[in-house]
Design an enzyme around this catalytic site. Structure first.
Site, short mmCIF file in Angstrom:
data_model
loop_
_atom_site.label_atom_id
_atom_site.label_comp_id
_atom_site.label_asym_id
_atom_site.label_seq_id
_atom_site.Cartn_x
_atom_site.Cartn_y
_atom_site.Cartn_z
CE LYS A 1 -25.69 -9.49 -17.26
NZ LYS A 1 -26.43 -8.52 -16.43
NE ARG B 1 -29.03 -13.53 -13.45
CZ ARG B 1 -29.19 -13.05 -14.68
NH1 ARG B 1 -28.74 -13.69 -15.72
NH2 ARG B 1 -29.83 -11.91 -14.85
NE ARG C 1 -33.51 -3.90 -20.03
CZ ARG C 1 -32.67 -4.76 -19.43
NH1 ARG C 1 -31.41 -4.85 -19.82
NH2 ARG C 1 -33.10 -5.51 -18.44
NE ARG D 1 -35.94 -8.44 -19.27
CZ ARG D 1 -34.71 -8.82 -18.92
NH1 ARG D 1 -33.72 -8.71 -19.79
NH2 ARG D 1 -34.46 -9.29 -17.73
NE ARG E 1 -33.90 -8.34 -13.50
CZ ARG E 1 -34.00 -7.53 -14.56
NH1 ARG E 1 -35.01 -6.69 -14.67
NH2 ARG E 1 -33.08 -7.57 -15.49
P1 AMP Z 1 -31.48 -11.52 -17.92
O1 AMP Z 1 -32.12 -11.47 -19.25
O2 AMP Z 1 -30.06 -12.03 -17.97
O3 AMP Z 1 -31.59 -10.22 -17.14
O4 AMP Z 1 -32.27 -12.61 -17.06
C1 AMP Z 1 -33.65 -12.43 -16.76
C2 AMP Z 1 -34.08 -13.41 -15.68
O5 AMP Z 1 -33.91 -14.75 -16.16
C3 AMP Z 1 -33.32 -13.36 -14.38
O6 AMP Z 1 -33.78 -12.33 -13.51
C4 AMP Z 1 -33.57 -14.77 -13.83
O7 AMP Z 1 -34.88 -14.88 -13.31
C5 AMP Z 1 -33.52 -15.61 -15.10
N1 AMP Z 1 -32.13 -16.07 -15.38
C6 AMP Z 1 -31.34 -15.74 -16.43
N2 AMP Z 1 -30.14 -16.35 -16.35
C7 AMP Z 1 -30.17 -17.10 -15.22
C8 AMP Z 1 -29.24 -17.96 -14.57
N3 AMP Z 1 -28.00 -18.15 -15.06
N4 AMP Z 1 -29.63 -18.57 -13.41
C9 AMP Z 1 -30.86 -18.38 -12.91
N5 AMP Z 1 -31.77 -17.58 -13.45
C10 AMP Z 1 -31.46 -16.93 -14.60
#
Ligand code: AMP
Length: 217
Positions: A13, A88, A127, A161, A172
Site C-alpha cells: 500500500k 481500518r 522490508r 520497522r 496485524r
Molecule cells: P501501517 O503503517 O499502515 O502498517 O500502520 C502501522 C500501525 O499503525 C498499525 O498496525 C496500527 O497499529 C496503527 N494504525 C495505522 N492506521 C491506523 C488506523 N486507521 N486505525 C488504527 N490504527 C492504525
C-alpha cells in the site's frame, strides 16, 4: 479524486500510494506514517499510539479519526487525497463518510490490493524503510538497495520497522481479517471497490491500479 487504498499489511500500500499520489497529483495520507512521525517527535498523540502499534493492534478510534480528519482538512487536500491505512474498521469508515458528507464531498474509489498470505509474510520480513522518507521502501531480496542499509534515493539509513517482526505481522494480519476486511463489503455496497492483484513488479501493480482508477498511464 478521493481514494481509499485497502489491503493486508505487506500488500504494498505504501509503495503504491506514493506512485499513485504522484501520478494523480493528490497528497498521500498514511495514518501509519502520521503515527510514526508523532512517535519520533515525542508528541502526546505519539505516546498514545505507540503501545498499540508495537503490539500490532489498532490505535483507538478516538485518537485516529481526529488525526485523520485534521490531515484531510489541510489545504493541500482540497484537490483530493489518497488514504493509505485509513479507514481500518467499520467505525472509521462511517466516520469518514460523515466527515465527507459534512463537507459536501464523497469518495470516488476504493482500491483493494489482493495478495496471498504467505507472500505477505515474506514481503514484510524483508522490508526496509528509509528514516528520511517513508515512501522510500526497499526489500532485501525483491528490491534491494545498492548499498546494504543505505537508501538509493536519498542516502538515508534503512531500518526494519519494529512491528515488522513475524509475531507482530501475524497479529496485524489477524486484526486485518477481523476488523479491516469488513470495510470492503461496506464499500462494495456503495459500488466503490475494485480489487486488483498486488503480485508482480511494483510498476506492473501501479499500471493495474491506474487502469482500475480509470486513469491509465
Ligand atoms: P501501517 O503503517 O499502515 O502498517 O500502520 C502501522 C500501525 O499503525 C498499525 O498496525 C496500527 O497499529 C496503527 N494504525 C495505522 N492506521 C491506523 C488506523 N486507521 N486505525 C488504527 N490504527 C492504525
Amino acid at each position: 479524486m478521493r481514494i481509499v487504498l485497502v489491503g493486508p499489511p505487506g500488500a504494498g500500500k505504501g509503495t503504491q500510494a506514493a506512485y499513485l499520489a504522484e501520478n494523480l497529483s493528490i497528497p498521500h495520507i498514511s495514518t501509519g506514517d502520521l503515527f510514526r512521525a508523532n512517535i519520533s517527535q515525542g508528541t502526546e498523540l505519539g505516546q498514545k499510539a505507540q503501545e498499540y502499534m508495537r503490539s500490532g493492534q489498532l490505535v483507538p478510534d478516538e485518537v485516529t479519526i481526529g488525526m485523520a480528519k485534521d490531515r484531510m482538512e489541510q489545504p493541500d487536500a482540497e484537490v483530493g487525497f489518497l488514504l493509505d491505512g485509513f479507514p481500518r474498521n467499520l467505525a472509521q469508515a462511517e466516520a469518514l463518510d460523515a466527515i465527507l458528507k459534512d463537507a459536501g464531498l464523497k469518495l470516488d474509489a476504493v482500491l483493494d490490493l489482493e495478495v496471498p498470505e504467505d507472500e505477505v509474510v515474506k514481503r514484510i520480513a524483508g522490508r526496509r524503510m528509509c528514516r528520511n522518507d517513508s515512501s522510500h521502501i526497499f526489500h532485501v531480496e525483491y528490491t534491494p538497495s545498492k548499498v546494504e542499509g543505505v537508501c538509493d534515493l536519498c542516502g538515508g539509513e534503512l531500518y526494519q520497522r519494529e512491528d515488522d517482526s513475524e509475531e507482530t505481522v501475524r497479529k496485524r494480519l489477524a486484526v486485518y481479517h477481523s476488523e479491516t476486511e469488513p470495510i470492503i463489503d461496506y464499500y462494495r455496497a456503495q459500488s466503490l471497490v475494485t480489487t486488483i492483484s498486488a503480485l508482480g513488479q511494483v510498476s506492473e501493480v501501479t499500471t493495474r491500479a491506474m487502469a482500475a482508477l480509470g486513469s491509465g498511464e
